[in-house]
Design an enzyme around this catalytic site. Sequence first.
Site, PDB file in Angstrom:
ATOM      1  N   ASP A 316      80.048  37.773  56.818  1.00 37.15           N
ATOM      2  CA  ASP A 316      79.722  38.548  55.629  1.00 37.15           C
ATOM      3  C   ASP A 316      80.981  38.946  54.854  1.00 37.15           C
ATOM      4  O   ASP A 316      82.012  39.250  55.450  1.00 37.15           O
ATOM      5  CB  ASP A 316      78.970  39.810  56.062  1.00 37.15           C
ATOM      6  CG  ASP A 316      78.543  40.668  54.888  1.00 37.15           C
ATOM      7  OD1 ASP A 316      77.776  40.164  54.040  1.00 37.15           O
ATOM      8  OD2 ASP A 316      78.979  41.831  54.809  1.00 37.15           O
ATOM      9  N   GLU A 369      80.305  33.714  53.627  1.00 32.81           N
ATOM     10  CA  GLU A 369      79.785  34.235  52.364  1.00 32.81           C
ATOM     11  C   GLU A 369      81.009  34.578  51.519  1.00 32.81           C
ATOM     12  O   GLU A 369      81.628  35.624  51.706  1.00 32.81           O
ATOM     13  CB  GLU A 369      78.910  35.479  52.580  1.00 32.81           C
ATOM     14  CG  GLU A 369      78.222  35.926  51.300  1.00 32.81           C
ATOM     15  CD  GLU A 369      78.181  37.435  51.106  1.00 32.81           C
ATOM     16  OE1 GLU A 369      77.564  37.866  50.115  1.00 32.81           O
ATOM     17  OE2 GLU A 369      78.752  38.174  51.906  1.00 32.81           O
TER      18      GLU A 369
END
Length: 636
Positions: A316, A369
């Site tokens: 993330d 990401e």
Amino acid sequence: MHNTVEVFSLFTDFDVSLFKAGKHFKLYEKFGAHHLEKEERKGTYFAVWAPNARSVSVIGDFNGWNPHLHHLYIRWDASGIWEGFIPDVPLGANYKYLIKTATGENLEKGDPFALVWETPPKTASKVGTTWYEWKDQDWMEKRHLHNGLDRPISVYELHLGSWMRDPEHPDHLLSYGQIADKLVPYIKEAGFTHVEFMPIMEHPYYPSWGYQVTGYFAASARYGPPQELMYLIEQLHRNDIGVFLDWVPSHFPGDAHGLYRFDGSHLYEHQDPRQGYHPDWSSYIFNYGRNEVRAFLISNAIFWLDRFHADGLRVDAVASMLYLDYSRNAGEWIPNEYGGRENLEAVSFLKELNEAVYANFADVQTIAEESTAWPGVSRPTFTGGLGFGMKWMMGWMHDTLNYFKQDPVYRKYNHQQITFSTVYAFHENFMLPLSHDEVVHGKHSLIYKMPGDEWQRFANLRALYLYMFTHSGTKLLFMGGEFGQTAEWDYNQSLDWHLLNFPPHEGLFRFVKDLNNLYKTQPALYEKSFSPEGFEWVELGDHENSVLVYYRKGRSEKDDLVVILNLTPVVRYYYRIGLPHKGTYEVLLNSDDKVYFGSGINCEPIKAEPYHWMNKAYSAKFTLPPLSGLVLKRTR
């Protein structure tokens, strides 16, 4: 109960030297609470890193939370490790560390390596175990066949607490085991190859969706014990479904029982808020330059792959790690040693993370990401890349949604939005995401992003999905998108499963099933997904009609596919398409088919003519249904 702590250690001198050097990647085998037997007496060994503490004691329900009874011993080797064995402390015991700081504060901290925590809002760690008798050996032995970059990877992203709930008790979360019984057959029917769980590590604040982690080594107790999560993963594996986990090494919350100011100093985070405080999420940034912190994080990544048989990690907020000025104004950040904005310590950490993951598990994937143009995110570290297996293609997602949101009458003026992605599609190993971030905070659900009446909305979304699944790259779709969830995602309630009783939604779900099946059975859609050899534009300039034509190519010519998109609600009769070879072409998938809630304009098999068109020696005239996509293949 003996109110004494016995001298005992699981650390060898080599372990300690590796830890201090930041090179010990299985710290979970040493730190934390380990229930074991010492000299024929059962108890628990505790070990915690707190180099700036004046003293550390274990408090828990086994000693009345008395800080004076069980003091740990500081090691002699300047490692900052406190440890000891406490007899008779059983599995399941609740505990914390009482840390007296250098300034005399008393901090009650959970165990950074705890395998189990109390169910939030309670905050104690528990003496736990991750022992489990796995029954997914077949999958583990052959998962390289499922996780390779030349294989179909279609990911269903979901949030465990809001995918489905018991209709009788909508306020209660289903357990990992209850979810397994519902999710496994559903994913198998829908045809996705993998699931991706939004963070299931323990987190105190439920509205954070799991992205504010305190228990990095613990599956959230909200859904049951770790063994139940293992059962869920095992059942997915036994049905040939891979499991990716969201992983958050970018920041952590400032909860009093968590990592923040762990021993009274800024142990895990940077001291200077210009480096250590995250303005977007009111959280704290790991100090990637500190060896012990790097070892903590890389050990955590390895832990989920090792103990929980995860098939990959979606990392993330990588962009927030790479740039020192991320979400900061001038004067709010500190340049690197060369005066630049790149976070060199984070870059080094990410490279080492990926090297360690792939060295230990060659058949998994790490997925970044990352939303910027940082070069080489998914390229090997030995060529200067960050070493990830894949990267989310955020530009494709933004351009595609912006294009499809427009009334079709205006699309001809924005044709480049839908074609631009192929300019850079092969710079990275891209995954095409339509994730949870696109269906929250007033952005509308996917179906309500589409223009037009009900029929047009569903036709548009089917065409979008066909474009997505035939575009180069792997795929990710957030839960609810497969049947046209109408409401925005709400983390606190179930998806609207009753919508599947209505023809448009049932038709969309059937289409996604067939799309997944097409993707998995047509080598041209995955064998060269990350190579320009696997994609060829045939018609990308017909902006007036908003028609696109491209080929997808596999290793064998016989596998080549022709994809045609007609992105206006106008039927295009006798539209001539250039074809790669002579022979008869049949439609493998038509998003306008009646079974999908389409208008039912079908294309019969058609024979290529030796008529030069679109720079091809052969061509044929087709009827293009409105707001639709067609996939054709030469059959003879």
